[in-house]
Design an enzyme around this catalytic site. Structure first.
Site, PDB file in Angstrom:
ATOM      1  N   HIS A 121       0.848  -1.195   0.000  1.00 23.15           N
ATOM      2  CA  HIS A 121       0.000   0.000   0.000  1.00 23.15           C
ATOM      3  C   HIS A 121       0.882   1.242   0.000  1.00 23.15           C
ATOM      4  O   HIS A 121       1.999   1.220   0.525  1.00 23.15           O
ATOM      5  CB  HIS A 121      -0.910   0.005   1.230  1.00 23.15           C
ATOM      6  CG  HIS A 121      -1.871  -1.131   1.275  1.00 23.15           C
ATOM      7  ND1 HIS A 121      -3.026  -1.169   0.527  1.00 23.15           N
ATOM      8  CD2 HIS A 121      -1.842  -2.301   1.967  1.00 23.15           C
ATOM      9  CE1 HIS A 121      -3.674  -2.303   0.765  1.00 23.15           C
ATOM     10  NE2 HIS A 121      -2.969  -3.003   1.626  1.00 23.15           N
ATOM     11  N   ARG A 189      22.876 -17.716  11.352  1.00 29.00           N
ATOM     12  CA  ARG A 189      24.051 -18.538  11.060  1.00 29.00           C
ATOM     13  C   ARG A 189      23.838 -19.288   9.755  1.00 29.00           C
ATOM     14  O   ARG A 189      22.711 -19.404   9.266  1.00 29.00           O
ATOM     15  CB  ARG A 189      24.321 -19.535  12.183  1.00 29.00           C
ATOM     16  CG  ARG A 189      23.221 -20.572  12.393  1.00 29.00           C
ATOM     17  CD  ARG A 189      23.562 -21.531  13.533  1.00 29.00           C
ATOM     18  NE  ARG A 189      22.489 -22.462  13.823  1.00 29.00           N
ATOM     19  CZ  ARG A 189      22.335 -23.646  13.224  1.00 29.00           C
ATOM     20  NH1 ARG A 189      23.179 -24.031  12.276  1.00 29.00           N
ATOM     21  NH2 ARG A 189      21.345 -24.458  13.563  1.00 29.00           N
TER      22      ARG A 189
END
Length: 199
Positions: A121, A189
């Protein structure tokens, strides 16, 4: 003399091409209404009506594979903009706002209450008051696992083998082979090959 025929794009065509469009357009509203009726029927099926559920999902998506399962309730806007790979599983309350293409690779697993939003939007309040939207595609690679309550936002790509932690909000692309989590979602990680758990 040359004559050029100018044809205006429909709101559906604008939506699929990533342009600003009006979601309250009659054609789009009718499409969403018919899909809501189909999804309502799917979500009310008895748990033992597996064959009928699969038939209705095939009618909704037109791209379901042999190994495919979504736990009800499920919600989406159009269905036909969603493409599934083989061996797809989603737990309860998956919501996909598929104004643009949403593509899943093979062996994707999705936890409960996950939301996938292609819709954007306007930030500007005046523009937003005009009820404009834009839709940007989302691509989710092979062997991706998305934890419960995660949100995947518009225009995002997630690489193969990546795991998204529960409650994460994904706003940017993520590479393959990482564990990512948080709001906003960030890489925690790398995922390296690990021995399979013993039974």
């Amino acid at each position: 003399m040359f004559f050029y025929i100018y044809t205006m794009k429909t709101e559906w065509e604008k939506m699929l091409s990533g342009e600003w469009y009006l979601p309250l357009d009659a054609e789009l509203s009718k499409k969403r209404y018919l899909i809501k009726k189909l999804i309502h029927e799917i979500n009310l099926l008895s748990p033992d009506e597996h064959k009928k559920q699969k038939q209705l999902f095939q009618q909704l998506f037109q791209t379901t594979q042999k190994r495919f399962w979504i736990e009800a309730p499920f919600f989406c806007d159009y269905g036909e903009n969603i493409v599934f790979g083989e061996d797809f599983f989603a737990n309860y309350h998956l919501t996909i706002l598929d104004g643009a293409k949403v593509t899943f690779g093979d062996h994707v697993k999705i936890g409960p209450n996950v939301s996938i939003f292609t819709i954007v939007h306007p930030i500007n309040a005046e523009e937003r008051a005009r009820n404009l939207e834009r839709a940007l595609p989302i691509t989710i690679g092979n062997n991706v696992w998305i934890g419960g309550n995660a949100v995947i936002n518009q225009g995002v790509s997630i690489g193969d083998n990546t795991v998204i932690g529960s409650g994460s909000v994904v706003t940017k692309n993520l590479p393959a082979n990482v564990f990512a989590a948080g709001n906003p979602c960030r890489i925690i990680r790398e995922i390296k090959e690990e021995a399979a758990p013993e039974e």
